[in-house]
Design a protein around this motif. Structure first.
Motif, short mmCIF file in Angstrom:
data_model
loop_
_atom_site.label_atom_id
_atom_site.label_comp_id
_atom_site.label_asym_id
_atom_site.label_seq_id
_atom_site.Cartn_x
_atom_site.Cartn_y
_atom_site.Cartn_z
N UNK A 73 0.82 -1.20 0.00
CA UNK A 73 0.00 0.00 0.00
C UNK A 73 0.86 1.26 0.00
N UNK A 74 1.99 1.22 0.72
CA UNK A 74 2.86 2.40 0.81
C UNK A 74 3.65 2.62 -0.47
N UNK A 75 3.87 1.58 -1.28
CA UNK A 75 4.71 1.75 -2.46
C UNK A 75 3.92 1.81 -3.77
N UNK A 76 2.61 1.96 -3.68
CA UNK A 76 1.81 2.07 -4.90
C UNK A 76 2.26 3.24 -5.78
N UNK A 77 2.44 4.41 -5.18
CA UNK A 77 2.78 5.59 -5.98
C UNK A 77 4.10 5.41 -6.72
N UNK A 78 5.14 4.98 -6.02
CA UNK A 78 6.47 4.90 -6.62
C UNK A 78 6.62 3.71 -7.56
N UNK A 79 6.09 2.56 -7.16
CA UNK A 79 6.38 1.34 -7.90
C UNK A 79 5.33 0.96 -8.93
N UNK A 80 4.14 1.53 -8.84
CA UNK A 80 3.07 1.18 -9.79
C UNK A 80 2.61 2.40 -10.57
N UNK A 81 2.07 3.39 -9.88
CA UNK A 81 1.43 4.51 -10.58
C UNK A 81 2.41 5.34 -11.39
N UNK A 82 3.68 5.37 -11.01
CA UNK A 82 4.66 6.20 -11.72
C UNK A 82 5.27 5.49 -12.93
N UNK A 83 4.94 4.24 -13.16
CA UNK A 83 5.54 3.52 -14.28
C UNK A 83 5.00 4.07 -15.60
N UNK A 84 5.87 4.19 -16.62
CA UNK A 84 5.43 4.77 -17.89
C UNK A 84 4.42 3.87 -18.61
N UNK A 85 3.26 4.43 -18.91
CA UNK A 85 2.27 3.73 -19.69
C UNK A 85 1.55 2.61 -18.98
N UNK A 86 1.57 2.60 -17.63
CA UNK A 86 0.92 1.50 -16.92
C UNK A 86 -0.57 1.48 -17.22
N UNK A 87 -1.09 0.30 -17.54
CA UNK A 87 -2.51 0.11 -17.83
C UNK A 87 -3.14 -0.95 -16.93
N UNK A 88 -2.33 -1.94 -16.52
CA UNK A 88 -2.85 -3.04 -15.73
C UNK A 88 -1.90 -3.32 -14.58
N UNK A 89 -2.44 -3.56 -13.38
CA UNK A 89 -1.62 -4.00 -12.26
C UNK A 89 -2.09 -5.39 -11.86
N UNK A 90 -1.13 -6.31 -11.77
CA UNK A 90 -1.39 -7.69 -11.37
C UNK A 90 -0.88 -7.85 -9.94
N UNK A 91 -1.78 -8.11 -9.01
CA UNK A 91 -1.45 -8.17 -7.59
C UNK A 91 -1.30 -9.63 -7.16
N UNK A 92 -0.12 -9.97 -6.66
CA UNK A 92 0.15 -11.31 -6.11
C UNK A 92 0.77 -11.09 -4.74
N UNK A 93 -0.07 -10.95 -3.74
CA UNK A 93 0.37 -10.56 -2.41
C UNK A 93 -0.57 -11.14 -1.35
N UNK A 94 -0.07 -11.22 -0.13
CA UNK A 94 -0.89 -11.61 1.01
C UNK A 94 -0.34 -12.77 1.81
N UNK A 95 0.42 -13.65 1.17
CA UNK A 95 0.89 -14.84 1.89
C UNK A 95 1.88 -14.47 3.00
N UNK A 96 2.65 -13.39 2.82
CA UNK A 96 3.58 -12.99 3.88
C UNK A 96 2.85 -12.35 5.06
N UNK A 97 1.74 -11.68 4.79
CA UNK A 97 0.91 -11.18 5.90
C UNK A 97 0.39 -12.34 6.74
N UNK A 98 0.16 -13.48 6.07
CA UNK A 98 -0.31 -14.67 6.77
C UNK A 98 0.81 -15.33 7.55
N UNK A 99 1.88 -15.74 6.84
CA UNK A 99 2.85 -16.63 7.48
C UNK A 99 3.95 -15.88 8.25
N UNK A 100 4.30 -14.64 7.84
CA UNK A 100 5.32 -13.90 8.57
C UNK A 100 4.75 -13.16 9.77
#
Length: 414
Positions: free
Chosen positions: A278-305
């Motif tokens: 959530x904190x890195x959306x602006x820098x790592x996703x929204x600022x990418x040139x020409x971004x049209x689609x974001x594929x999210x593969x996250x959550x397992x570390x919130x579970x097991x870590x």
């Protein structure tokens, strides 16, 4: 656009058949002028206190040669360097880009080296917390081509912005090696990226980029070192054969091993795990040139870590979708894969994983679902990774498993 996740999951099971039929009817971008589109990217983080050899101490009067494989090709390239986590100005004395003589080789093809300039100058300063984009470089590149980017750092850099699980070797040399073809004589070799945040291609076919925002499953833990066998690499290989139906999107992998939806790595004394997604959306996703689609593969570390409850993880995933869609992006999400047999697995954490997956398979804020859990699990033991796909630690897929994940993504979603 399909909004019901169950329908999309069913189509994913059809693999290439469904993809080919729909993609054939997609839009073409012929006749449009060339434009800058992201062709490679990574997420960088703060240095680790445990890595005093490079990330914490940085470099001085040294060169770093980094090997990366781009996704789409183009007529020119330009490079993006960041000092996001530095403690002071970063001086780049000289930079170059060239073509390796073979995949993974730090030695470059004769005549392939091109100087990288910044406003016409061979050197530049990247101020603390900032980034720079290079001038266009006249180096035609093909899709899936490997590039070698060499940085000469003349003065002490201090702490480095880095990516700690590159799955690709970077070579360090004494002095200025930016103009050298020969890649021998390195003083060190690391499985990390430094300062290089992205590469763009100037192309008439690329209509935009797909950004993969993930954790170690996408970052490539379990993949063969130096072989470009992360599942987003396989996805890029599939995408490059679809022009003109899909508009030739670039695939940028900004995943971080250990990354969580709702918790920063710093709170675990592991800043290399990165800020929360959530904190890195602006820098790592929204600022990418020409971004049209974001594929999210996250959550397992919130579970097991972290052992967080399902409602916290679901709330974080929901915010990722809402904020991405508010920017006009298409959102695709993956279910959380099995991990029984991994050191942190417990029945209680398994129940949380199942609850999160139930949310993802139902009606939710994402535009589409790809069921990674269904792809990876052992039908005879659904809480475990299929042995043929298991890298050995019972959570990360091997190269074969990564290829199966990429094959499960219907390309028309991108």
């Amino acid at each position: 656009m399909i909004k019901r996740s169950r329908a999309v999951a069913a189509l994913a099971g059809l693999g290439l058949v469904a993809t080919t039929l729909v993609a054939a009817a997609g839009p073409a971008s012929g006749g449009l002028p060339p434009r800058w589109v992201g062709t490679w990217g990574t997420a960088l983080t703060a240095p680790s206190l445990a890595n005093t050899g490079s990330s914490l101490n940085g470099f001085a009067d040294q060169s770093i040669r980094q090997l990366v494989r781009i996704s789409l090709g183009g007529q020119q390239v330009r490079l993006r360097f960041t000092n996001a986590y530095g403690t002071g100005p970063l001086s780049i004395g000289r930079a170059s880009v060239g073509l390796p003589v073979a995949a993974g080789s730090p030695t470059l093809q004769p005549g392939s080296i091109r100087p990288v300039t910044f406003g016409g100058s061979a050197s530049t300063v990247v101020y603390k917390g900032a980034e720079v984009i290079s001038d266009p470089v006249d180096l035609p590149v093909a899709a899936l081509q490997e590039l070698a980017v060499t940085l000469y750092l003349p003065v002490a850099t201090g702490a480095a912005s880095w990516h700690w699980t590159a799955r690709q070797t970077s070579y360090v040399y004494a002095g200025d090696r930016a103009g050298e073809l020969d890649g021998s004589g390195q003083t060190a070799a690391y499985n990390h990226f430094y300062y290089l945040a992205g590469i763009e291609a100037f192309t008439p076919t690329g209509l935009g980029t797909v950004v993969v925002l993930g954790d170690s499953i996408s970052d490539g833990s379990g993949a063969t070192l130096g072989a470009n066998t992360r599942w987003p690499d396989y996805l890029a290989g599939r995408v490059t054969g679809t022009w003109p139906a899909l508009g030739d999107p670039g695939v940028l992998n900004v995943s971080l091993a250990g990354n969580q939806v709702t918790r920063d790595g710093q709170t675990l004394n592991s800043p290399a795990l990165g800020d929360s997604a959530l904190a890195r959306l602006d820098d790592d996703v929204f600022s990418q040139p020409g971004v049209r689609t974001v594929f999210v593969e996250l959550g397992i570390n919130d579970v097991h870590l972290s052992g967080y409850p399902a409602d916290r993880i679901i709330g974080g995933l929901r915010q990722l979708a809402v904020q991405a869609k508010d920017r006009g992006l298409r959102t695709v999400v993956a279910t959380l894969g099995p991990f029984e047999g991994y050191s942190s697995w417990t029945p209680e954490k398994e129940a949380v994983r199942q609850s999160v997956n139930a949310y993802l398979r139902g009606d939710n804020e994402f535009d589409a679902l790809v069921d990674f859990d269904q792809v990876l699990r052992d039908p005879a033991a659904p809480t475990r990774v299929l042995p043929a796909y298991d890298s050995g630690d019972h959570i990360h897929p091997n190269d074969t498993g990564a290829q199966a994940l990429a094959a499960a993504v219907p390309l028309w979603l991108l």
